[in-house]
Design a protein around this motif. Structure first.
Motif, PDB file in Angstrom:
ATOM      1  N   UNK A 151     -63.036  29.167 -13.765  1.00  0.00           N
ATOM      2  CA  UNK A 151     -61.960  28.924 -12.811  1.00  0.00           C
ATOM      3  C   UNK A 151     -60.732  28.265 -13.402  1.00  0.00           C
ATOM      4  N   UNK A 152     -60.868  27.666 -14.606  1.00  0.00           N
ATOM      5  CA  UNK A 152     -59.721  26.957 -15.192  1.00  0.00           C
ATOM      6  C   UNK A 152     -59.313  27.548 -16.539  1.00  0.00           C
ATOM      7  N   UNK A 153     -59.774  28.745 -16.854  1.00  0.00           N
ATOM      8  CA  UNK A 153     -59.463  29.315 -18.163  1.00  0.00           C
ATOM      9  C   UNK A 153     -57.975  29.621 -18.301  1.00  0.00           C
ATOM     10  N   UNK A 154     -57.339  30.077 -17.240  1.00  0.00           N
ATOM     11  CA  UNK A 154     -55.898  30.327 -17.315  1.00  0.00           C
ATOM     12  C   UNK A 154     -55.130  29.026 -17.515  1.00  0.00           C
ATOM     13  N   UNK A 155     -55.598  27.968 -16.856  1.00  0.00           N
ATOM     14  CA  UNK A 155     -54.954  26.667 -17.047  1.00  0.00           C
ATOM     15  C   UNK A 155     -55.113  26.175 -18.486  1.00  0.00           C
ATOM     16  N   UNK A 156     -56.281  26.453 -19.071  1.00  0.00           N
ATOM     17  CA  UNK A 156     -56.498  26.054 -20.461  1.00  0.00           C
ATOM     18  C   UNK A 156     -55.544  26.797 -21.391  1.00  0.00           C
ATOM     19  N   UNK A 157     -55.360  28.102 -21.155  1.00  0.00           N
ATOM     20  CA  UNK A 157     -54.431  28.874 -21.974  1.00  0.00           C
ATOM     21  C   UNK A 157     -53.004  28.344 -21.832  1.00  0.00           C
ATOM     22  N   UNK A 158     -52.619  27.992 -20.593  1.00  0.00           N
ATOM     23  CA  UNK A 158     -51.288  27.428 -20.386  1.00  0.00           C
ATOM     24  C   UNK A 158     -51.139  26.088 -21.103  1.00  0.00           C
ATOM     25  N   UNK A 159     -52.195  25.283 -21.070  1.00  0.00           N
ATOM     26  CA  UNK A 159     -52.150  23.979 -21.748  1.00  0.00           C
ATOM     27  C   UNK A 159     -51.996  24.151 -23.252  1.00  0.00           C
ATOM     28  N   UNK A 160     -52.710  25.117 -23.826  1.00  0.00           N
ATOM     29  CA  UNK A 160     -52.607  25.356 -25.271  1.00  0.00           C
ATOM     30  C   UNK A 160     -51.194  25.796 -25.632  1.00  0.00           C
ATOM     31  N   UNK A 161     -50.606  26.660 -24.817  1.00  0.00           N
ATOM     32  CA  UNK A 161     -49.238  27.083 -25.079  1.00  0.00           C
ATOM     33  C   UNK A 161     -48.248  25.932 -25.010  1.00  0.00           C
ATOM     34  N   UNK A 162     -48.396  25.079 -23.998  1.00  0.00           N
ATOM     35  CA  UNK A 162     -47.514  23.918 -23.873  1.00  0.00           C
ATOM     36  C   UNK A 162     -47.733  22.925 -25.014  1.00  0.00           C
ATOM     37  N   UNK A 163     -48.981  22.798 -25.451  1.00  0.00           N
ATOM     38  CA  UNK A 163     -49.268  21.906 -26.573  1.00  0.00           C
ATOM     39  C   UNK A 163     -48.579  22.398 -27.837  1.00  0.00           C
ATOM     40  N   UNK A 164     -48.600  23.706 -28.054  1.00  0.00           N
ATOM     41  CA  UNK A 164     -47.932  24.257 -29.227  1.00  0.00           C
ATOM     42  C   UNK A 164     -46.423  24.021 -29.145  1.00  0.00           C
ATOM     43  N   UNK A 165     -45.849  24.184 -27.947  1.00  0.00           N
ATOM     44  CA  UNK A 165     -44.418  23.916 -27.781  1.00  0.00           C
ATOM     45  C   UNK A 165     -44.095  22.448 -28.020  1.00  0.00           C
ATOM     46  N   UNK A 166     -44.981  21.563 -27.567  1.00  0.00           N
ATOM     47  CA  UNK A 166     -44.767  20.133 -27.779  1.00  0.00           C
ATOM     48  C   UNK A 166     -44.808  19.780 -29.261  1.00  0.00           C
ATOM     49  N   UNK A 167     -45.663  20.468 -30.015  1.00  0.00           N
ATOM     50  CA  UNK A 167     -45.714  20.222 -31.457  1.00  0.00           C
ATOM     51  C   UNK A 167     -44.401  20.608 -32.130  1.00  0.00           C
ATOM     52  N   UNK A 168     -43.741  21.607 -31.604  1.00  0.00           N
ATOM     53  CA  UNK A 168     -42.462  22.020 -32.174  1.00  0.00           C
ATOM     54  C   UNK A 168     -41.332  21.073 -31.785  1.00  0.00           C
ATOM     55  N   UNK A 169     -41.369  20.565 -30.542  1.00  0.00           N
ATOM     56  CA  UNK A 169     -40.276  19.729 -30.028  1.00  0.00           C
ATOM     57  C   UNK A 169     -40.458  18.266 -30.430  1.00  0.00           C
TER      58      UNK A 169
END
Length: 274
Positions: free
Chosen positions: A225-243
């Motif tokens: 039920x939360x797999x899409x949220x996990x994918x979104x979190x990973x994407x945001x985490x990668x963006x945070x690493x860049x910023x």
């Protein structure tokens, strides 16, 4: 009826320890060398690249390019995370790859971080600081030696339940740089104090050689039920690493440390059920 003495019983075949990158059905003959195929060289080349990246971090640290030094070790950790998977995908596991991987891990995640942290902070207190750096490098080597020694053991309580024993070497190297992340993010010289850094380095060293259950990729199984949220979190985490890389790396360290007590509770529950 034959009077000749019976033939001596054949000695059991000596099997070599193959390590984590060895194929399950591979049984090399002791004393006979086998050339590496091109397919087997691909994961080993990645391991060699990880080793070069980790050691290059020392070169950056000597030039006081601290950010590049830490990034070089982190890059080595990323390469270390994919070489074994590529070896298994290509069915190119070998004893040579296992030994090279252990050697590269000891240098990239034990020796290199210890020297980098020493040059960055601990050199202000050369005696105690050097002992802290040595403790980290030695504990990293001991952690890897224990891992290699337990590969062929059938009784591995943590591994059989999907957990690791002690903090893995790449994560230990990342955690060792936590004061540096905060120093870069805040600019406060307090995070560079050799006493604080030395105690922190010794604590991470003890976590690596501890017998506590730690999380592994196999134990982290998000619900459907939360797999899409996990994918979104990973994407945001990668963006945070860049910023904001240093704040993000600090948050990752805090998150992993918070996850350790939860992992111990989860391990105790799983162990009671088994």
């Amino acid at each position: 009826m034959s009077l000749l003495p019976p033939d001596p019983a054949p000695e059991p075949e000596e099997r070599a320890r193959l390590g984590p990158k060895a194929a399950e059905d591979e049984r090399p003959v002791m004393g006979r060398s086998r050339a590496l195929t091109l397919r087997a060289m691909v994961p080993n080349a990645i391991t060699a690249a990880a080793l070069c990246s980790g050691l290059t971090g020392i070169r950056f640290a000597i030039g006081e390019n601290w950010g590049a030094a830490v990034v070089a070790v982190i890059l080595a950790g990323l390469l270390d995370g994919i070489d074994g998977r590529i070896a298994r995908a290509l069915k190119a596991q070998s004893r040579f790859g296992a030994e090279l991987d252990s050697l590269a891990d000891s240098l990239s995640f034990g020796t290199a971080p210890a020297i980098i942290v020493y040059l960055w902070s601990l050199s202000a207190e050369p005696r105690l600081g050097w002992f802290a750096a040595l403790a980290f490098a030695i504990c990293c080597a001991l952690r890897l030696a224990r891992f290699n020694a337990q590969i062929d053991m059938k009784e591995q309580p943590h591994k059989s339940l999907g957990f690791l024993t002690g903090v893995p070497a790449p994560l230990g190297a990342g955690l060792a740089f936590a004061p540096f992340y905060l120093w870069m993010a805040t600019g406060l010289e307090e995070f560079r104090h050799p006493l604080l850094v030395g105690i922190w380095l010794a604590a991470i060293a003890l976590l690596m050689i501890s017998n506590m259950a730690t999380p592994s990729w196999t134990s982290l199984r998000p619900r459907r039920g939360i797999r899409l949220e996990v994918l979104a979190f990973v994407g945001l985490l990668f963006a945070a690493l860049l910023v904001e890389p240093w704040w993000t790396l600090s948050a990752i360290c805090v998150g992993y440390l918070v996850l350790l007590p939860y992992t111990l509770l989860r391990y105790s529950r799983v162990k009671r059920r088994s």
